[in-house]
Design an enzyme around this catalytic site. Structure first.
Site, short mmCIF file in Angstrom:
data_model
loop_
_atom_site.label_atom_id
_atom_site.label_comp_id
_atom_site.label_asym_id
_atom_site.label_seq_id
_atom_site.Cartn_x
_atom_site.Cartn_y
_atom_site.Cartn_z
N LYS A 31 5.21 9.22 8.85
CA LYS A 31 5.08 8.66 10.17
C LYS A 31 6.14 9.14 11.27
O LYS A 31 6.16 10.36 11.66
CB LYS A 31 5.00 7.06 10.10
N TYR A 82 0.81 -1.26 -0.08
CA TYR A 82 0.06 0.07 -0.14
C TYR A 82 1.07 1.37 -0.17
O TYR A 82 1.75 1.35 0.93
CB TYR A 82 -0.91 -0.08 1.28
N ASP A 123 9.47 2.89 -0.71
CA ASP A 123 8.12 3.50 0.16
C ASP A 123 8.67 3.19 1.87
O ASP A 123 8.22 2.22 2.15
CB ASP A 123 6.88 2.96 -0.14
#
Length: 428
Positions: free
Chosen positions: A267, A144, A239
């Site tokens: 994050k 994702y 990613d």
């Protein structure tokens, strides 16, 4: 535990917010029941609106590496907020955090900050296409990268088939430029390069997958991707929204000694505030406006509150030489304790772990990609989730998400968690 107040709040939210939540996984669709509404958090613990306390194993889906409401981060936000919250103009903070991040991560010369991991990955893809002057990208089933159109693609009928949209609103025109490969399967990637010569701009991958549970790369897989990209003139995009500054100061590039061309962050880099970033060597980053032709912009990019939180977080990580060995040891301790309990039961299971990421799958086969992750007994996982919730343990409300360990956890917390697993297993 009772969740009366959470139930009331969810009913009220459903009237004004689609599904009652602002991100789908929060709705508990994967596990059933009513989502927990949080009132506050501190260290390793969440406190809900009904006064229940939970040991937290999602940690805002990763950024709370040092625990909730970590004092240096909170103080940095308070100090910065008193000076103004947004200007739409440059601040020194942006240069300070950029300089620190570049010093911690190998193989990058410049970094640009955005507002989310989705935006970082979307921008990285645009930059890769502009730099290579090619249109197609390869992504992996089960990985994702946010909800940008290019990433909401499911597999076609074969390894070389164009993807098809798996969300209404994503056009076939977009889908045709996204090719699907299988995680931990180099042959599926090589076949896509063979079928699309001189057309693939980049491979984008979670180098340690976290959206089908924690799924580490098999030995040689990332090295093989690096070789294929170099051979075919494509860029390798990591990613590292989840793994950046979590698995090592320099992320997966450092931990596994693999060179990526573009790296995406989120994050941890924002200390818990909404932040994303993408970085690469000069040659690539200089293709970005205003110095290059690839346009990317954001009114709130480099927001001073987010930059202050991120700078405080990265400074703490940078100065703590023992952090990663300490947090890895805690994760290994949890792994060993849960494994012992599960081995004494009759339940089939697999536990995957790398660094401070870990997941439990109720199937005895190795979980190495999305197809093997789907073999897990999701009905049993639902019972496990709610059983752990009743024990005061909050894990991801989905069988396809990794758990994130925080340094704020004590060994007493870990022992309590292992005992909770022992209490729940006979009931599921």
């Amino acid at each position: 535990m009772l969740y009366q107040r959470s139930s009331q709040l969810f009913a009220a939210a459903e009237k004004v917010i689609p599904g009652g939540v602002n991100s789908p996984v929060r709705a508990f669709k994967g596990v059933g029941g009513t989502p927990i509404f949080v009132s506050r958090a501190k260290g390793a613990y969440l406190y809900d609106e009904d006064g229940n306390r939970f040991i937290d194993y999602i940690n805002s889906w990763g950024p709370m590496l040092l625990g909730h409401a970590h004092e240096p981060v909170i103080q940095a936000i308070k100090t910065r907020a008193s000076l103004g919250t947004s200007f739409g103009m440059p601040t020194e903070l942006e240069t300070q955090i950029a300089t620190l991040a570049l010093s911690m991560v190998p193989n990058i010369d410049k970094i640009r900050f955005v507002n989310s991991g989705t935006e970082a990955c979307m921008s990285a893809i645009r930059l890769a296409r502009g730099f290579t002057k090619r249109d197609k990208i390869i992504k992996f089933a089960g990985c994702y990268h946010g909800h940008s159109d290019s990433f909401l693609i499911q597999a076609g009928s074969g390894a070389s088939t164009f993807g098809t949209p798996n969300s209404p609103g994503v056009t076939q025109g977009t889908a045709k430029d996204t090719l699907l490969a299988h995680y931990n399967n180099l042959e599926s990637v090589a076949s896509l390069f063979a079928a699309n010569p001189n057309s693939i701009a980049a491979i984008i991958i979670e180098p340690v997958a976290g959206n089908m549970g924690c799924v580490p790369p098999l030995p040689g897989f990332l090295e093989g991707l690096r070789a294929l990209c170099s051979q075919h003139g494509a860029l390798l995009i990591f990613d590292e929204v989840m793994t950046g500054f979590r698995l090592a100061k320099g992320g997966v590039q450092e931990r596994m000694n693999i060179v990526a061309d573009i790296v995406c962050f989120g994050k941890v880099i924002g200390g818990g505030l909404p932040v994303g970033a993408f970085a690469a060597r000069d040659e690539i980053m200089n293709y970005l406006a205003p110095v290059g032709p690839v346009y990317q912009a954001g009114t709130l990019s480099g927001n001073p509150l987010a930059m202050a939180a991120g700078l405080a977080m990265l400074s703490e990580i940078h100065s703590d030489a023992e952090l990663f060995s300490r947090i890895d040891a805690k994760t290994a301790y949890l792994h060993e304790g849960m494994q012992k309990v599960l081995l004494e039961s009759s339940l089939p299971f697999t536990i995957n772990r790398l660094g401070s990421m870990i997941s439990v799958h109720f199937d005895e086969s190795p979980v190495i990609d999305f197809e093997t992750a789907k073999k897990g007994d999701n009905e049993r996982f639902k019972r496990f989730f709610h059983g752990m919730l009743q024990e005061g343990i909050y894990i991801a409300p989905s069988a396809y998400e990794t758990w994130f360990i925080t340094d704020a956890l004590t060994y007493d917390d870990l022992d309590y968690t292992i005992q909770a697993v022992a209490n729940v297993v006979p009931k599921i």
